[in-house]
Design a protein around this motif. Structure first.
Motif, PDB file in Angstrom:
ATOM      1  N   ARG A   1     -28.259   3.191 -40.630  1.00  0.00           N
ATOM      2  CA  ARG A   1     -28.940   3.704 -41.722  1.00  0.00           C
ATOM      3  C   ARG A   1     -28.821   2.806 -42.822  1.00  0.00           C
ATOM      4  O   ARG A   1     -29.531   2.359 -43.719  1.00  0.00           O
ATOM      5  CB  ARG A   1     -28.815   5.126 -42.308  1.00  0.00           C
ATOM      6  CG  ARG A   1     -29.454   6.190 -41.268  1.00  0.00           C
ATOM      7  CD  ARG A   1     -29.056   7.556 -41.953  1.00  0.00           C
ATOM      8  NE  ARG A   1     -29.970   8.703 -41.100  1.00  0.00           N
ATOM      9  CZ  ARG A   1     -29.672   9.857 -41.485  1.00  0.00           C
ATOM     10  NH1 ARG A   1     -29.033  10.218 -42.288  1.00  0.00           N
ATOM     11  NH2 ARG A   1     -30.217  10.757 -40.818  1.00  0.00           N
ATOM     12  N   ALA A   2     -27.508   2.542 -43.305  1.00  0.00           N
ATOM     13  CA  ALA A   2     -27.107   1.578 -44.288  1.00  0.00           C
ATOM     14  C   ALA A   2     -27.765   0.035 -44.074  1.00  0.00           C
ATOM     15  O   ALA A   2     -28.148  -0.615 -44.827  1.00  0.00           O
ATOM     16  CB  ALA A   2     -25.617   1.543 -44.456  1.00  0.00           C
ATOM     17  N   GLN A   3     -27.538  -0.511 -42.920  1.00  0.00           N
ATOM     18  CA  GLN A   3     -28.133  -1.580 -42.709  1.00  0.00           C
ATOM     19  C   GLN A   3     -29.622  -1.626 -42.588  1.00  0.00           C
ATOM     20  O   GLN A   3     -30.362  -2.571 -43.067  1.00  0.00           O
ATOM     21  CB  GLN A   3     -27.704  -2.170 -41.063  1.00  0.00           C
ATOM     22  CG  GLN A   3     -26.379  -2.336 -41.005  1.00  0.00           C
ATOM     23  CD  GLN A   3     -25.963  -2.671 -39.552  1.00  0.00           C
ATOM     24  OE1 GLN A   3     -26.722  -2.639 -38.546  1.00  0.00           O
ATOM     25  NE2 GLN A   3     -24.831  -3.178 -39.151  1.00  0.00           N
ATOM     26  N   ALA A   4     -30.319  -0.294 -42.293  1.00  0.00           N
ATOM     27  CA  ALA A   4     -31.996  -0.206 -42.560  1.00  0.00           C
ATOM     28  C   ALA A   4     -32.358  -0.454 -43.868  1.00  0.00           C
ATOM     29  O   ALA A   4     -33.356  -0.930 -44.039  1.00  0.00           O
ATOM     30  CB  ALA A   4     -32.269   0.673 -41.661  1.00  0.00           C
ATOM     31  N   ALA A   5     -31.592   0.006 -44.794  1.00  0.00           N
ATOM     32  CA  ALA A   5     -31.791  -0.091 -46.041  1.00  0.00           C
ATOM     33  C   ALA A   5     -31.880  -1.228 -46.609  1.00  0.00           C
ATOM     34  O   ALA A   5     -32.469  -1.488 -47.582  1.00  0.00           O
ATOM     35  CB  ALA A   5     -30.945   0.963 -47.080  1.00  0.00           C
ATOM     36  N   GLY A   6     -31.122  -2.160 -45.983  1.00  0.00           N
ATOM     37  CA  GLY A   6     -31.187  -3.512 -46.376  1.00  0.00           C
ATOM     38  C   GLY A   6     -30.178  -3.996 -47.521  1.00  0.00           C
ATOM     39  O   GLY A   6     -29.647  -2.990 -47.952  1.00  0.00           O
TER      40      GLY A   6
END
Length: 409
Positions: free
Chosen positions: A388-393
């Motif tokens: 999720r943290a990576q998907a947030a950019g």
């Protein structure tokens, strides 16, 4: 005629327990909940209440508690206990604070009074050494780095019982403050004396008890244990504590031989004890306390996991090992029932027995599941959070600079 009915009833119970044990073994679960359910079925308000054999079962149940504590004491030497107490006592304090307080708070919220609060605190505090040891063996974790931490927590709980049980015994008996203080002082004095004798003269005691003849060894150890338990009870100290201290005093070949010989007897009479506890619990009284028991089970499962995680972190165990430690400590069982049984026998609070039964049934089933799945679930949650943290950019440079700039500059 009465003796014939007694033999028929008791024989049927033993046969039924053997079949229930086989069923539990086939499905890889603890037999304790099945034994409790059997007691509920044959007790007051059950499907087929017993009559003639109840007094005999009560005696067998008392022997079961004594053997449970004796076998627990045989697992440790006095030196082990002293070294564990010195090295891991902070974990024991955290364990007590996180897991005893929810039980005490629940009893007070239910309006049961301070004595019931002390009893329920013990019920929610103590993990099941028997269930946990069985689960660790089945999962192949005996040699894991976190296993000594788990065992240390269990040992500290067992040590605490040597102080806690006399306090509970005095409270449920309704003795005054002065008499209770005398009882506790006697218990602590006896415990300290036995530990001192075990450290200094353990080999001498073990040589006196030890024998190459299994029959003589069995008779001496069993007779000594029941004698000491009786003397302890006569002094208003718990018989279970007396048996536990006898186990600690024995070491070496005597302890190993006694453990081998007494294991079948322990399993037999422990099963009778769980049935006896169920006999004194009306099945109709469980549904009203099922919701509080469920809430208490969830809360104390979480606090036990937190206890194990903290203790393993303090010992330098990896994150995976910390989660495995916490999950392994969730199960409650024999000690919780022993503590609740003291209050039920004394008639402290009618709903305490049903609540303890439901609570133990829930956690003795949930415990093996948390031992197996807590670490994988924690790893899955960590991966999901990272994704999720990576998907947030990534944070843009100007946003990161703005976030780090103090307000007013």
């Amino acid at each position: 005629m009465h003796s014939a009915i007694l033999l028929i009833e008791f024989g049927s119970i033993i046969l039924g327990l053997g079949l229930l044990g086989r069923i539990a073994g086939r499905f890889g679960i603890s037999a304790i909940p099945l034994y409790l359910l059997a007691g509920l079925a044959f007790g007051t308000g059950g499907l087929l209440p017993l009559g003639a054999s109840e007094e005999f079962i009560a005696t067998g149940a008392e022997i079961g508690v004594i053997l449970l504590l004796l076998m627990l004491g045989l697992e440790y030497t006095a030196n082990d206990l002293v070294s564990n107490l010195k090295a891991h006592y902070p974990a024991g304090l955290v364990d007590c604070a996180l897991n005893a307080l929810p039980g005490a708070a629940a009893a007070l919220l239910l309006g049961w009074g301070p004595v019931a609060a002390v009893v329920l605190a013990g019920v929610t505090w103590i993990s099941s050494s028997g269930v946990i040891a069985k689960v660790l063996g089945e999962l192949g974790r005996i040699g894991n780095r976190e296993t000594p931490v788990i065992l240390s927590v269990l040992v500290l709980e067992d040590l605490a019982m040597a102080v806690y049980l006399p306090i509970v015994t005095a409270l449920v008996a309704g003795v005054g403050l002065a008499a209770g203080s005398v009882t506790l002082a006697i218990a602590l004095g006896v415990a300290g004396l036995v530990l001192f004798a075990a450290v200094r003269y353990g080999r001498v005691i073990s040589r006196f008890v030890s024998s190459d003849d299994p029959e003589k060894l069995l008779l001496v150890v069993l007779g000594l244990t029941i004698l000491v338990a009786g003397v302890a009870q006569q002094l208003q100290v718990s018989a279970a504590v007396g048996a536990f201290l006898v186990g600690i005093a024995l070491s070496g070949e005597a302890a190993e031989g006694a453990h081998t010989l007494l294991s079948p007897l322990r399993d037999l009479f422990a099963a009778v004890f769980f049935v006896f506890f169920g006999l004194h619990t009306d099945p109709a009284s469980i549904p009203p306390v099922l919701l509080p028991a469920l809430v208490l089970a969830i809360v104390t499962a979480v606090t036990k996991i937190a206890t194990g995680y903290w203790a393993a972190r303090r010992a330098g165990i990896s994150v995976k090992g910390r989660w495995r430690t916490g999950g392994a400590l969730v199960a409650r069982g024999e000690f919780s029932i022993v503590i609740a049984g003291l209050a039920v026998t004394a008639g402290i609070e009618p709903a305490l027995g049903p609540l303890a039964t439901a609570y133990v049934l829930l956690l003795v089933v949930l415990g093996p599941l948390t031992a197996r799945y807590t670490e994988p679930l924690a790893a899955w949650w960590t991966r999901r959070s990272s994704a999720r943290a990576q998907a947030a950019g990534p944070v843009r440079p100007e946003e990161e600079q703005r976030a780090q700039t103090p307000v007013g500059d």
